[in-house]
Design a protein around this motif. Structure first.
Motif, mmCIF file in Angstrom:
data_model
loop_
_atom_site.group_PDB
_atom_site.id
_atom_site.type_symbol
_atom_site.label_atom_id
_atom_site.label_comp_id
_atom_site.label_asym_id
_atom_site.label_seq_id
_atom_site.Cartn_x
_atom_site.Cartn_y
_atom_site.Cartn_z
ATOM 1 N N MET A 1 0.783 -1.091 -0.119
ATOM 2 C CA MET A 1 0.033 0.100 -0.037
ATOM 3 C C MET A 1 0.909 1.318 -0.036
ATOM 4 S SD MET A 1 -3.443 -0.397 2.313
ATOM 5 C CE MET A 1 -3.467 1.403 2.193
ATOM 6 N N ASP A 2 2.073 1.002 0.498
ATOM 7 C CA ASP A 2 2.961 2.245 0.592
ATOM 8 C C ASP A 2 3.318 3.034 -0.863
ATOM 9 O OD1 ASP A 2 4.307 3.974 2.698
ATOM 10 O OD2 ASP A 2 6.224 3.283 1.737
ATOM 11 N N VAL A 3 3.175 2.109 -1.907
ATOM 12 C CA VAL A 3 3.429 3.054 -3.294
ATOM 13 C C VAL A 3 2.289 3.528 -3.691
ATOM 14 C CG1 VAL A 3 5.001 1.243 -3.751
ATOM 15 C CG2 VAL A 3 2.936 0.938 -4.497
ATOM 16 N N LEU A 4 1.187 3.552 -2.865
ATOM 17 C CA LEU A 4 -0.208 4.084 -3.155
ATOM 18 C C LEU A 4 -0.401 5.492 -2.333
ATOM 19 C CD1 LEU A 4 -2.462 1.329 -3.522
ATOM 20 C CD2 LEU A 4 -1.384 2.389 -5.513
ATOM 21 N N SER A 5 -0.226 5.243 -0.993
ATOM 22 C CA SER A 5 -0.431 6.224 -0.156
ATOM 23 C C SER A 5 0.470 5.852 1.213
ATOM 24 C CB SER A 5 -1.990 6.159 0.471
ATOM 25 O OG SER A 5 -2.011 7.185 1.383
ATOM 26 N N LEU B 1 -7.384 -1.892 -8.279
ATOM 27 C CA LEU B 1 -6.647 -2.609 -7.437
ATOM 28 C C LEU B 1 -6.997 -4.135 -7.190
ATOM 29 C CD1 LEU B 1 -4.101 -1.526 -5.688
ATOM 30 C CD2 LEU B 1 -5.230 0.273 -7.014
ATOM 31 N N VAL B 2 -6.148 -5.133 -7.505
ATOM 32 C CA VAL B 2 -6.420 -6.218 -6.849
ATOM 33 C C VAL B 2 -5.527 -7.051 -6.130
ATOM 34 C CG1 VAL B 2 -6.366 -8.639 -8.431
ATOM 35 C CG2 VAL B 2 -6.868 -6.673 -9.749
ATOM 36 N N ARG B 3 -6.173 -7.341 -5.028
ATOM 37 C CA ARG B 3 -5.761 -8.085 -3.771
ATOM 38 C C ARG B 3 -5.106 -9.378 -4.081
ATOM 39 N NH1 ARG B 3 -9.525 -7.131 0.850
ATOM 40 N NH2 ARG B 3 -7.721 -7.849 2.257
ATOM 41 N N ASN B 4 -3.910 -9.707 -4.257
ATOM 42 C CA ASN B 4 -3.390 -11.068 -4.457
ATOM 43 C C ASN B 4 -3.044 -11.561 -3.234
ATOM 44 O OD1 ASN B 4 -3.826 -11.591 -7.235
ATOM 45 N ND2 ASN B 4 -1.676 -10.495 -7.779
ATOM 46 N N ARG B 5 -3.007 -13.194 -3.256
ATOM 47 C CA ARG B 5 -2.334 -13.652 -2.204
ATOM 48 C C ARG B 5 -2.966 -13.294 -0.804
ATOM 49 N NH1 ARG B 5 3.156 -11.947 -4.858
ATOM 50 N NH2 ARG B 5 3.283 -13.812 -6.600
ATOM 51 N N ARG C 1 -7.906 -7.517 7.571
ATOM 52 C CA ARG C 1 -9.149 -6.597 7.992
ATOM 53 C C ARG C 1 -8.713 -5.111 7.880
ATOM 54 N NH1 ARG C 1 -10.577 -10.781 11.290
ATOM 55 N NH2 ARG C 1 -9.458 -9.869 13.001
ATOM 56 N N GLN C 2 -7.515 -4.624 8.519
ATOM 57 C CA GLN C 2 -7.061 -3.380 8.606
ATOM 58 C C GLN C 2 -6.786 -3.048 6.992
ATOM 59 O OE1 GLN C 2 -3.836 -2.888 10.964
ATOM 60 N NE2 GLN C 2 -5.258 -3.314 12.894
ATOM 61 N N VAL C 3 -6.030 -3.786 6.215
ATOM 62 C CA VAL C 3 -5.611 -3.559 4.634
ATOM 63 C C VAL C 3 -6.918 -3.126 4.036
ATOM 64 C CG1 VAL C 3 -4.913 -4.325 2.748
ATOM 65 C CG2 VAL C 3 -3.505 -4.568 4.883
ATOM 66 N N ASP C 4 -8.013 -4.129 4.221
ATOM 67 C CA ASP C 4 -9.357 -3.830 3.341
ATOM 68 C C ASP C 4 -9.684 -2.687 3.650
ATOM 69 O OD1 ASP C 4 -11.530 -5.163 1.834
ATOM 70 O OD2 ASP C 4 -12.620 -4.732 3.931
ATOM 71 N N HIS C 5 -9.976 -2.121 5.039
ATOM 72 C CA HIS C 5 -10.501 -1.050 5.330
ATOM 73 C C HIS C 5 -9.786 0.293 5.018
ATOM 74 C CE1 HIS C 5 -12.718 1.830 8.073
ATOM 75 N NE2 HIS C 5 -11.411 2.276 8.448
ATOM 76 N N ALA C 6 -8.534 0.191 5.134
ATOM 77 C CA ALA C 6 -7.606 1.326 4.315
ATOM 78 C C ALA C 6 -8.043 1.339 2.972
ATOM 79 C CB ALA C 6 -6.282 0.959 4.820
ATOM 80 N N LEU C 7 -7.818 0.352 2.104
ATOM 81 C CA LEU C 7 -8.213 0.253 0.805
ATOM 82 C C LEU C 7 -9.493 0.833 0.566
ATOM 83 C CD1 LEU C 7 -6.501 -2.896 -0.720
ATOM 84 C CD2 LEU C 7 -5.948 -0.569 -1.076
ATOM 85 N N ARG C 8 -10.425 0.551 1.035
ATOM 86 C CA ARG C 8 -11.741 0.944 0.962
ATOM 87 C C ARG C 8 -11.957 2.580 0.891
ATOM 88 N NH1 ARG C 8 -14.198 -3.074 -1.893
ATOM 89 N NH2 ARG C 8 -13.509 -5.041 -0.863
ATOM 90 N N LYS C 9 -11.238 3.200 1.859
ATOM 91 C CA LYS C 9 -10.968 4.658 2.198
ATOM 92 C C LYS C 9 -10.288 5.042 0.926
ATOM 93 C CE LYS C 9 -10.641 6.475 6.053
ATOM 94 N NZ LYS C 9 -9.983 6.708 7.479
ATOM 95 N N GLU D 1 -10.530 8.239 -2.573
ATOM 96 C CA GLU D 1 -9.624 9.529 -2.672
ATOM 97 C C GLU D 1 -9.049 9.391 -3.723
ATOM 98 O OE1 GLU D 1 -7.726 12.721 -1.745
ATOM 99 O OE2 GLU D 1 -9.305 11.959 -0.735
ATOM 100 N N LEU D 2 -8.396 8.093 -4.234
ATOM 101 C CA LEU D 2 -7.539 8.117 -5.471
ATOM 102 C C LEU D 2 -8.440 7.637 -6.765
ATOM 103 C CD1 LEU D 2 -4.239 6.391 -3.903
ATOM 104 C CD2 LEU D 2 -4.671 8.620 -4.675
ATOM 105 N N GLN D 3 -9.660 7.267 -6.444
ATOM 106 C CA GLN D 3 -10.553 6.832 -7.326
ATOM 107 C C GLN D 3 -10.115 5.593 -8.223
ATOM 108 O OE1 GLN D 3 -11.366 10.769 -9.608
ATOM 109 N NE2 GLN D 3 -13.095 10.550 -8.598
ATOM 110 N N PHE D 4 -10.329 4.461 -7.214
ATOM 111 C CA PHE D 4 -9.966 3.245 -8.004
ATOM 112 C C PHE D 4 -10.894 2.126 -7.565
ATOM 113 C CE2 PHE D 4 -6.764 3.226 -4.461
ATOM 114 C CZ PHE D 4 -7.311 2.400 -3.680
ATOM 115 N N ARG D 5 -11.051 0.800 -8.166
ATOM 116 C CA ARG D 5 -11.902 0.134 -7.676
ATOM 117 C C ARG D 5 -11.186 -1.161 -7.075
ATOM 118 N NH1 ARG D 5 -14.330 -2.978 -10.986
ATOM 119 N NH2 ARG D 5 -13.500 -2.379 -13.052
ATOM 120 N N VAL D 6 -11.716 -1.865 -6.043
ATOM 121 C CA VAL D 6 -10.943 -2.985 -5.432
ATOM 122 C C VAL D 6 -11.449 -4.234 -5.989
ATOM 123 C CG1 VAL D 6 -10.311 -3.969 -3.345
ATOM 124 C CG2 VAL D 6 -10.397 -1.470 -3.572
ATOM 125 N N ALA D 7 -10.651 -5.130 -6.241
ATOM 126 C CA ALA D 7 -11.042 -6.668 -6.575
ATOM 127 C C ALA D 7 -10.292 -7.600 -5.897
ATOM 128 C CB ALA D 7 -11.220 -6.783 -8.122
#
Length: 320
Positions: free
Chosen positions: A163-167, A205-209, A219-227, A231-237
């Motif tokens: 996630m650190d390369v995004l935010s 953004l595709v969550r692998n592995r 759960r924390q990663v999922d919550h952070a990505l949804r927020k 902000e960055l306007q992407f979808r999560v899969a």
């Protein structure tokens, strides 16, 4: 159409005005990219290209990772297997351009552009999908590919490291949440794209592995990505699990989508799960699909209208 020197230094904010018809090429360009290494880009490119081929689409692939060449090696293996395979093996039109390496950066970029433009020119009107695999580094070709993307897929491991390369991930609240280097590349590519042909880049953004058992970190990663998605306007899969079958089949140029039961025996539960994962991912990407009685370009415009509506809603959420 690919154009050299097409972007001004300044770029307006991203907008989604459906009243302005985009200049869409026939081919839908899918770029698989992330500046973070080891995220599964080539594995994603392989399975996506094969899935589209098996769905009956005309597919071209371009391997821009000139050092690793994983996508190229896979399709070399697949072509070799196809010669004696017990079933018909689908193959894309594949390009593996070499990167120019002279003493002049400007000459290198001009040569890279010419080779890449030639590849795109050969396929943009004859194929329905072009899948581009990129290196895990910021380069001229990598940015050029982003500027052409209709769908941008960024695989990431399920961790705050990726996630650190995004935010910016930081314990200091002042530094936390700053737009990071890869997100800046995507933001720039999107703004430039709007200026050139009024197109949009659907960023997924595709969550692998992902671990089988949901951990507190997941759960924390999922919550952070949804927020962050607002902000960055992407979808999560949800993407692909780290399965042995993906590595086992690589030397043969095969995937879990191929008729493995014909070659050996009944599919194992793991193989079946891998096949379902790939099928679910392709569905979640919301790619253009053929319209009965219409041409493929019509389906591209339908795709554009649907995604424009989605991103307008996301922009409205961001403004609230």
């Amino acid at each position: 159409m690919l154009r050299k020197q097409m972007y001004p230094e300044s770029a307006r904010p991203m907008t989604f005005d459906a009243s302005e018809a985009p200049e869409l090429r026939t081919a839908h360009v899918i770029v698989v990219a992330n500046e973070k290494g080891g995220s599964g880009k080539s594995t994603m490119s392989i399975h996506l290209a094969v899935a589209l081929l098996k769905a009956g689409y005309r597919v071209a692939t371009i391997d821009l990772d000139v050092r690793q060449r994983t996508l190229t090696r896979f399709f070399e293996n697949r072509e070799s297997w196809a010669r004696t395979a017990p079933w018909a093996v689908e193959l894309p039109r594949h390009f593996a351009p070499d990167r120019a390496e002279t003493a002049s950066v400007q000459d290198n970029e001009s040569a890279d552009f010419a080779v890449f433009a030639e590849a795109i020119g050969e396929v943009e009107h004859e194929y329905e999908f072009v899948v581009i695999d990129t290196p895990a580094s910021d380069s001229y070709l990598m940015r050029l590919a982003h500027s052409l993307a209709d769908t941008l897929i960024s695989p990431m491991n399920d961790s705050f490291i990726d996630m650190d390369v995004l935010s910016r991930v930081h314990h200091d609240r002042v530094k936390r949440g700053m737009v990071a280097q890869y997100a800046e590349i995507v933001i720039e590519a999107r703004r430039k794209r709007r200026l050139v042909d009024n197109g949009l880049i659907d960023w997924v953004l595709v969550r692998n592995r992902i671990a089988s058992l949901q951990s507190n970190n997941a759960r924390q990663v999922d919550h952070a990505l949804r927020k962050l998605a607002v902000e960055l306007q992407f979808r999560v899969a949800e993407g692909l699990h780290d399965r042995v079958i993906f590595r086992e089949l690589f030397p043969l140029g095969l995937t879990a989508l191929d008729a493995l039961e014909t070659a050996n025996h009944t599919l194992t539960p793991s193989q079946l799960s891998a096949r379902r994962e790939i099928e679910t991912l392709v569905s979640d990407l919301r790619l253009p699909s053929r319209v009965e009685g219409g041409d493929y370009l019509e389906s591209r415009h339908i795709w554009f209208e649907a995604l424009s509506s989605y991103y307008r809603e996301l922009t409205a959420k961001k403004a609230d």
